[in-house]
Motif scaffolding. Structure first.
Motif, PDB file in Angstrom:
ATOM      1  N   PRO A  22      -6.391  13.947 -21.716  1.00 32.60           N
ATOM      2  CA  PRO A  22      -7.529  14.638 -22.330  1.00 32.60           C
ATOM      3  C   PRO A  22      -7.057  15.667 -23.351  1.00 32.60           C
ATOM      4  N   ALA A  23      -7.939  16.084 -24.218  1.00 35.85           N
ATOM      5  CA  ALA A  23      -7.605  17.109 -25.203  1.00 35.85           C
ATOM      6  C   ALA A  23      -7.185  18.396 -24.497  1.00 35.85           C
ATOM      7  N   SER A  24      -6.163  19.044 -25.041  1.00 35.23           N
ATOM      8  CA  SER A  24      -5.672  20.319 -24.493  1.00 35.23           C
ATOM      9  C   SER A  24      -5.241  20.188 -23.035  1.00 35.23           C
ATOM     10  N   ALA A  25      -4.601  19.073 -22.690  1.00 36.44           N
ATOM     11  CA  ALA A  25      -4.118  18.889 -21.319  1.00 36.44           C
ATOM     12  C   ALA A  25      -3.092  19.966 -20.969  1.00 36.44           C
ATOM     13  N   ARG A  26      -3.157  20.445 -19.715  1.00 35.78           N
ATOM     14  CA  ARG A  26      -2.279  21.528 -19.265  1.00 35.78           C
ATOM     15  C   ARG A  26      -1.048  21.025 -18.530  1.00 35.78           C
ATOM     16  N   ALA A  27      -1.117  19.829 -17.986  1.00 34.62           N
ATOM     17  CA  ALA A  27      -0.009  19.235 -17.243  1.00 34.62           C
ATOM     18  C   ALA A  27      -0.320  17.753 -17.098  1.00 34.62           C
ATOM     19  N   VAL A  28       0.699  16.976 -16.716  1.00 32.18           N
ATOM     20  CA  VAL A  28       0.482  15.557 -16.445  1.00 32.18           C
ATOM     21  C   VAL A  28       0.717  15.312 -14.961  1.00 32.18           C
ATOM     22  N   VAL A  29      -0.250  14.687 -14.321  1.00 35.45           N
ATOM     23  CA  VAL A  29      -0.182  14.394 -12.894  1.00 35.45           C
ATOM     24  C   VAL A  29       0.180  12.925 -12.708  1.00 35.45           C
ATOM     25  N   LEU A  30       1.242  12.680 -11.980  1.00 36.15           N
ATOM     26  CA  LEU A  30       1.670  11.316 -11.669  1.00 36.15           C
ATOM     27  C   LEU A  30       1.176  10.940 -10.279  1.00 36.15           C
ATOM     28  N   LEU A  31       0.408   9.843 -10.213  1.00 34.54           N
ATOM     29  CA  LEU A  31      -0.109   9.344  -8.938  1.00 34.54           C
ATOM     30  C   LEU A  31       0.473   7.952  -8.689  1.00 34.54           C
ATOM     31  N   PRO A  32       1.541   7.847  -7.907  1.00 33.80           N
ATOM     32  CA  PRO A  32       2.171   6.551  -7.643  1.00 33.80           C
ATOM     33  C   PRO A  32       1.447   5.776  -6.551  1.00 33.80           C
ATOM     34  N   HIS A  33       1.485   4.455  -6.667  1.00 32.94           N
ATOM     35  CA  HIS A  33       0.882   3.555  -5.683  1.00 32.94           C
ATOM     36  C   HIS A  33       1.864   2.425  -5.387  1.00 32.94           C
ATOM     37  N   GLY A  34       1.576   1.708  -4.315  1.00 34.82           N
ATOM     38  CA  GLY A  34       2.425   0.561  -4.040  1.00 34.82           C
ATOM     39  C   GLY A  34       2.643   0.260  -2.587  1.00 34.82           C
ATOM     40  N   VAL A  35       2.344   1.194  -1.713  1.00 31.76           N
ATOM     41  CA  VAL A  35       2.528   0.954  -0.283  1.00 31.76           C
ATOM     42  C   VAL A  35       1.213   0.542   0.362  1.00 31.76           C
ATOM     43  N   ASP A  36       0.199   1.363   0.212  1.00 26.52           N
ATOM     44  CA  ASP A  36      -1.080   1.087   0.856  1.00 26.52           C
ATOM     45  C   ASP A  36      -2.104   0.439  -0.078  1.00 26.52           C
ATOM     46  N   ASN A  37      -2.035   0.714  -1.372  1.00 23.67           N
ATOM     47  CA  ASN A  37      -3.052   0.210  -2.283  1.00 23.67           C
ATOM     48  C   ASN A  37      -2.541   0.236  -3.712  1.00 23.67           C
ATOM     49  N   SER A  38      -3.366  -0.232  -4.641  1.00 23.26           N
ATOM     50  CA  SER A  38      -2.987  -0.259  -6.050  1.00 23.26           C
ATOM     51  C   SER A  38      -3.637   0.894  -6.786  1.00 23.26           C
ATOM     52  N   ARG A  39      -3.187   1.095  -8.005  1.00 19.22           N
ATOM     53  CA  ARG A  39      -3.704   2.198  -8.819  1.00 19.22           C
ATOM     54  C   ARG A  39      -5.171   2.002  -9.180  1.00 19.22           C
ATOM     55  N   GLN A  40      -5.694   0.788  -9.026  1.00 10.81           N
ATOM     56  CA  GLN A  40      -7.065   0.494  -9.430  1.00 10.81           C
ATOM     57  C   GLN A  40      -8.078   0.708  -8.311  1.00 10.81           C
ATOM     58  N   ASN A  41      -7.641   1.241  -7.170  1.00  6.84           N
ATOM     59  CA  ASN A  41      -8.602   1.467  -6.094  1.00  6.84           C
ATOM     60  C   ASN A  41      -9.554   2.597  -6.476  1.00  6.84           C
ATOM     61  N   ARG A  42     -10.739   2.567  -5.907  1.00  4.21           N
ATOM     62  CA  ARG A  42     -11.812   3.473  -6.315  1.00  4.21           C
ATOM     63  C   ARG A  42     -11.468   4.942  -6.086  1.00  4.21           C
ATOM     64  N   ARG A  43     -10.802   5.237  -4.985  1.00  2.82           N
ATOM     65  CA  ARG A  43     -10.487   6.627  -4.675  1.00  2.82           C
ATOM     66  C   ARG A  43      -9.541   7.219  -5.725  1.00  2.82           C
ATOM     67  N   LEU A  64       5.442  -1.293  -7.582  1.00  7.44           N
ATOM     68  CA  LEU A  64       5.967  -2.646  -7.479  1.00  7.44           C
ATOM     69  C   LEU A  64       5.503  -3.446  -8.687  1.00  7.44           C
ATOM     70  N   SER A  65       6.394  -4.271  -9.233  1.00  8.43           N
ATOM     71  CA  SER A  65       6.034  -5.120 -10.354  1.00  8.43           C
ATOM     72  C   SER A  65       5.110  -6.240  -9.879  1.00  8.43           C
ATOM     73  N   GLU A  66       4.497  -6.932 -10.829  1.00 10.53           N
ATOM     74  CA  GLU A  66       3.599  -8.033 -10.464  1.00 10.53           C
ATOM     75  C   GLU A  66       4.340  -9.126  -9.709  1.00 10.53           C
ATOM     76  N   SER A  67       5.560  -9.432 -10.118  1.00 10.69           N
ATOM     77  CA  SER A  67       6.317 -10.487  -9.420  1.00 10.69           C
ATOM     78  C   SER A  67       6.663 -10.054  -8.000  1.00 10.69           C
ATOM     79  N   GLU A  68       6.939  -8.778  -7.793  1.00  4.76           N
ATOM     80  CA  GLU A  68       7.244  -8.288  -6.453  1.00  4.76           C
ATOM     81  C   GLU A  68       6.020  -8.326  -5.555  1.00  4.76           C
ATOM     82  N   LYS A  69       4.860  -8.049  -6.122  1.00  2.58           N
ATOM     83  CA  LYS A  69       3.627  -8.114  -5.335  1.00  2.58           C
ATOM     84  C   LYS A  69       3.338  -9.543  -4.880  1.00  2.58           C
ATOM     85  N   ARG A  70       3.708 -10.509  -5.720  1.00  5.61           N
ATOM     86  CA  ARG A  70       3.415 -11.907  -5.387  1.00  5.61           C
ATOM     87  C   ARG A  70       4.447 -12.527  -4.459  1.00  5.61           C
TER      88      ARG A  70
END
Length: 219
Positions: A22-43, A64-70
């Protein structure tokens, strides 16, 4: 805001991510996924939206890469390799800190559930580049070597109704030498599925991050 789909090189694979600044961002938050769910989950999407409103850039990434997930053989082996996941979080931080829109911004690591140990491990390896860590609904290993090496401020958020998790969080911070805090959402269980519980998690996390941003110039 609509995030950009990005590819993050890490550990000889490519990780998929959603990147929004966003404009004038104050920090960048990294939210990793891969154990319980993907980054596209609603929460996760909801959390990212709230963070954008509060002035934070976000990078949601699948560890995890797409090939690793499969991959069918030995299911679960990589997703529970804490060392591998931590290295990929480090690589993602590297990527974020060279992007023109975020290279001058402090980095904040968020970890929920099973990603907590990997997030703590990555922060232990990046004491000069990570501003703070926030974990919730997590069951970290209090005896892990990474816990003893963490020097950045860490916030644990626990559901007040999950006394076992709360005790585990308190035991974990007992082994930490850096600044830390354990805060609770009184009526919540460890998944924070109760009405309004996730909103309280986001509010608590945002207030903690604001505190660390204010303290950063003094440090």
């Amino acid at each position: 805001m609509t995030p950009d789909t990005v590819s993050v090189p890490a550990d000889r694979v490519t990780l998929d991510g959603d990147f929004a600044v966003p404009a004038s961002a104050r920090a960048v938050v990294l939210l990793p996924h891969g154990v319980d769910n993907s980054r596209q989950n609603r929460r996760s999407q909801s959390i990212a939206t709230e963070l954008h409103t509060a002035g934070f850039a976000t990078l949601l990434v699948d560890l995890l890469s797409e090939s690793e997930k499969r991959r069918d053989r030995q299911p679960g082996e990589q997703r529970f390799d804490v060392g591998l996941l931590a290295r990929r979080i480090v690589a993602t931080v590297d990527w974020a800190t060279i992007q023109p829109a975020t290279r001058s911004l402090p980095v904040i690591l968020f970890g929920a559930g099973a990603e907590a140990d990997a997030v703590l491990g990555a922060s232990a390896d990046l004491p000069e580049r990570v501003l703070t860590v926030v974990v919730w609904g997590a069951r970290p290993d209090p005896t892990a070597d990474a816990v003893k090496r963490v020097r950045v401020p860490v916030l644990f958020i626990a559901g007040g109704q999950d006394t076992a998790l709360l005790r585990l969080a308190e035991e974990t911070v007992h082994h930490m030498e850096g600044p830390h805090s354990v805060r609770t959402v009184p009526e919540a269980t460890h998944l924070f599925e109760e009405e309004g519980a996730l909103d309280q998690v986001i509010t608590t996390a945002r207030e903690w991050c604001d505190e660390q941003l204010r303290a950063a110039p003094e440090a």
